[in-house]
Scaffold this motif. Structure first.
Motif, PDB file in Angstrom:
ATOM      1  N   UNK A 104      23.687  94.294  37.585  1.00  0.00           N
ATOM      2  CA  UNK A 104      24.527  95.230  36.777  1.00  0.00           C
ATOM      3  C   UNK A 104      23.918  96.605  36.711  1.00  0.00           C
ATOM      4  N   UNK A 105      24.580  97.408  36.083  1.00  0.00           N
ATOM      5  CA  UNK A 105      24.437  98.872  36.272  1.00  0.00           C
ATOM      6  C   UNK A 105      23.109  99.162  35.325  1.00  0.00           C
ATOM      7  N   UNK A 106      23.233  98.694  34.222  1.00  0.00           N
ATOM      8  CA  UNK A 106      22.108  99.070  33.318  1.00  0.00           C
ATOM      9  C   UNK A 106      20.800  98.839  33.703  1.00  0.00           C
ATOM     10  N   UNK A 107      20.710  97.535  34.232  1.00  0.00           N
ATOM     11  CA  UNK A 107      19.169  96.910  34.760  1.00  0.00           C
ATOM     12  C   UNK A 107      18.979  97.658  35.990  1.00  0.00           C
ATOM     13  N   UNK A 108      19.968  97.928  36.663  1.00  0.00           N
ATOM     14  CA  UNK A 108      19.692  98.696  38.175  1.00  0.00           C
ATOM     15  C   UNK A 108      19.201 100.124  37.699  1.00  0.00           C
ATOM     16  N   UNK A 109      19.720 100.674  36.814  1.00  0.00           N
ATOM     17  CA  UNK A 109      19.337 101.996  36.259  1.00  0.00           C
ATOM     18  C   UNK A 109      17.845 101.941  35.940  1.00  0.00           C
ATOM     19  N   UNK A 110      17.594 101.006  35.355  1.00  0.00           N
ATOM     20  CA  UNK A 110      16.078 100.794  34.954  1.00  0.00           C
ATOM     21  C   UNK A 110      15.218 100.849  36.032  1.00  0.00           C
TER      22      UNK A 110
ATOM     23  N   UNK B 181      17.863 102.885  45.556  1.00  0.00           N
ATOM     24  CA  UNK B 181      18.240 102.483  44.147  1.00  0.00           C
ATOM     25  C   UNK B 181      19.557 103.557  43.734  1.00  0.00           C
ATOM     26  N   UNK B 182      19.232 104.529  44.403  1.00  0.00           N
ATOM     27  CA  UNK B 182      20.609 105.480  43.970  1.00  0.00           C
ATOM     28  C   UNK B 182      21.599 105.200  44.687  1.00  0.00           C
ATOM     29  N   UNK B 183      21.629 104.495  46.123  1.00  0.00           N
ATOM     30  CA  UNK B 183      22.868 104.046  46.806  1.00  0.00           C
ATOM     31  C   UNK B 183      23.266 102.706  45.976  1.00  0.00           C
ATOM     32  N   UNK B 184      22.473 101.855  45.374  1.00  0.00           N
ATOM     33  CA  UNK B 184      22.769 100.810  44.764  1.00  0.00           C
ATOM     34  C   UNK B 184      23.458 101.386  43.382  1.00  0.00           C
ATOM     35  N   UNK B 185      23.040 102.331  42.867  1.00  0.00           N
ATOM     36  CA  UNK B 185      23.971 102.782  41.663  1.00  0.00           C
ATOM     37  C   UNK B 185      25.341 103.200  42.045  1.00  0.00           C
TER      38      UNK B 185
END
Ligand SMILES: [Zn+2]
Length: 94
Positions: A22-28, A59-63
């Motif tokens: 998910x977006x929130x945990x990926x952003x973390x 990680x930026x690409x993932x987001x």
């Protein structure tokens, strides 16, 4: 490797796992990687910096993928010069 290819590679490698997280945990995780980049910039060597830039970009690409944003399209914002003043190099504040 071009930006669009990189984003596609990250989606192929990690897309399923990233969407499950998910977006929130990926952003973390992204912010954690930014901390590692900070340490590499100020206390690491060139190899450390290259590795941490790669990880932050991954990680930026993932987001971006999870947010349905194409990074190459987003980067177009800077293709014709500074988005504020339109000049290359930027003339803001001169
Ligand atoms: Zn400017």
């Amino acid at each position: 490797m071009h930006l669009a290819e990189f984003q596609q590679q990250m989606a192929t490698l990690y897309g399923e796992r990233d969407r499950a997280r998910g977006l929130a945990r990926s952003f973390a995780w992204f912010t954690e990687e930014c901390g590692e980049l900070s340490r590499a910039l100020f206390r690491g060597d060139h190899a450390d910096r290259e590795r941490e830039f790669a990880d932050v970009l991954a990680w930026l690409a993932s987001l971006a993928e999870q947010a349905d944003v194409d990074l190459a399209t987003a980067a177009e914002r800077y293709a014709s010069g500074c988005p504020r003043c339109g000049s290359t190099p930027c003339g803001c504040g001169r």
